[in-house]
Design a protein around this motif. Structure first.
Motif, PDB file in Angstrom:
ATOM      1  N   GLN A 137      80.860 -10.528  46.460  1.00 15.19           N
ATOM      2  CA  GLN A 137      82.207 -10.658  47.353  1.00 15.19           C
ATOM      3  C   GLN A 137      83.483  -9.544  46.713  1.00 15.19           C
ATOM      4  O   GLN A 137      84.045  -8.968  47.511  1.00 15.19           O
ATOM      5  CB  GLN A 137      82.854 -12.005  47.313  1.00 15.19           C
ATOM      6  CG  GLN A 137      81.917 -13.091  48.076  1.00 15.19           C
ATOM      7  CD  GLN A 137      81.831 -12.789  49.419  1.00 15.19           C
ATOM      8  OE1 GLN A 137      82.852 -12.546  50.101  1.00 15.19           O
ATOM      9  NE2 GLN A 137      80.445 -13.051  49.828  1.00 15.19           N
TER      10      GLN A 137
ATOM     11  N   VAL B 272      84.377  -8.547  38.623  1.00 10.42           N
ATOM     12  CA  VAL B 272      83.660  -9.766  37.711  1.00 10.42           C
ATOM     13  C   VAL B 272      83.932  -9.103  36.262  1.00 10.42           C
ATOM     14  O   VAL B 272      84.071 -10.126  35.236  1.00 10.42           O
ATOM     15  CB  VAL B 272      82.304  -9.949  38.130  1.00 10.42           C
ATOM     16  CG1 VAL B 272      81.473 -10.775  37.121  1.00 10.42           C
ATOM     17  CG2 VAL B 272      82.114 -10.485  39.557  1.00 10.42           C
TER      18      VAL B 272
ATOM     19  N   VAL C 136      79.835 -14.278  43.180  1.00  9.31           N
ATOM     20  CA  VAL C 136      81.282 -13.381  43.195  1.00  9.31           C
ATOM     21  C   VAL C 136      81.086 -11.659  43.164  1.00  9.31           C
ATOM     22  O   VAL C 136      82.318 -11.242  43.650  1.00  9.31           O
ATOM     23  CB  VAL C 136      82.227 -13.966  42.044  1.00  9.31           C
ATOM     24  CG1 VAL C 136      83.409 -13.186  41.520  1.00  9.31           C
ATOM     25  CG2 VAL C 136      82.320 -15.516  42.056  1.00  9.31           C
TER      26      VAL C 136
END
Length: 194
Positions: free
Chosen positions: A42, A48, A39
């Protein structure tokens, strides 16, 4: 003449679940770290971090609300008992909570949200949904009842079942056991007082 390890004719027992718990925890941690890395590639590290901080704050709020609700229920039960003692009437049984409104699973959801990781956050958010919470509650209750029913005599489960013996009208039977065995020593003993 052959030499080797003796073979047993007894059936092999399947490994206990607690032998797999450390392996499951390690796999969970590896999956959480891998997912956080994926994550962050991305969305970026800051996103995060914001997701983890948001999950932490939401978890704290959920646990705080569930704790307040549990404390309020406990306080009202104590007040009812105190009023019953003052008026001399027997205390009424506490009203059962509505199905799926238990605080235990809500607090578990808050703990899952507080834990760093995206999978634990998803599980915590799912447990906040009333239908999911009711389903998990029914499942856990059914599993516990099966375990208690299959408990061998003399175990904790058997003692728990014995403690739940009630009259048909739901009142708990209170009493004591008086033995009338003849004493081998005819001399009376003094009372045990300090």
């Amino acid at each position: 003449m052959t030499t080797g390890a003796p073979t047993s004719t007894a059936p092999r027992r399947s490994p206990r679940p607690r032998t797999f718990v450390p392996l499951g925890i390690a796999a969970w941690l590896v999956l959480e770290i891998w997912l956080l890395g994926l994550v962050s590639q991305q969305l970026g590290g800051l996103a995060v971090l914001a997701l983890l901080a948001g999950g932490f704050v939401l978890g704290v709020v959920v646990i705080k609300r569930a704790g307040r609700r549990a404390f309020k229920n406990l306080t009202s039960t104590f007040q009812q008992a105190q009023e019953a003692v003052q008026t001399g009437r027997p205390p009424t049984a506490p009203q059962p909570a509505a199905k799926g409104s238990g605080n235990g699973l809500t607090m578990l959801a808050g703990l899952l949200l507080i834990m760093p990781g995206l999978l634990s956050d998803v599980l915590g958010l799912l447990l906040l949904l009333p239908p999911v919470r009711a389903l998990v509650s029914r499942r856990a209750e059914r599993t516990l009842q099966k375990k208690m029913a299959s408990a061998p005599a003399g175990s904790f489960g058997d003692a728990f079942q014995q403690a739940r013996i009630h009259y048909p009208d739901g009142k708990i039977v209170q009493g004591e056991v008086i033995r009338e065995d003849p004493s081998p020593d005819p001399t009376p003993r003094p009372p045990l007082t300090p």
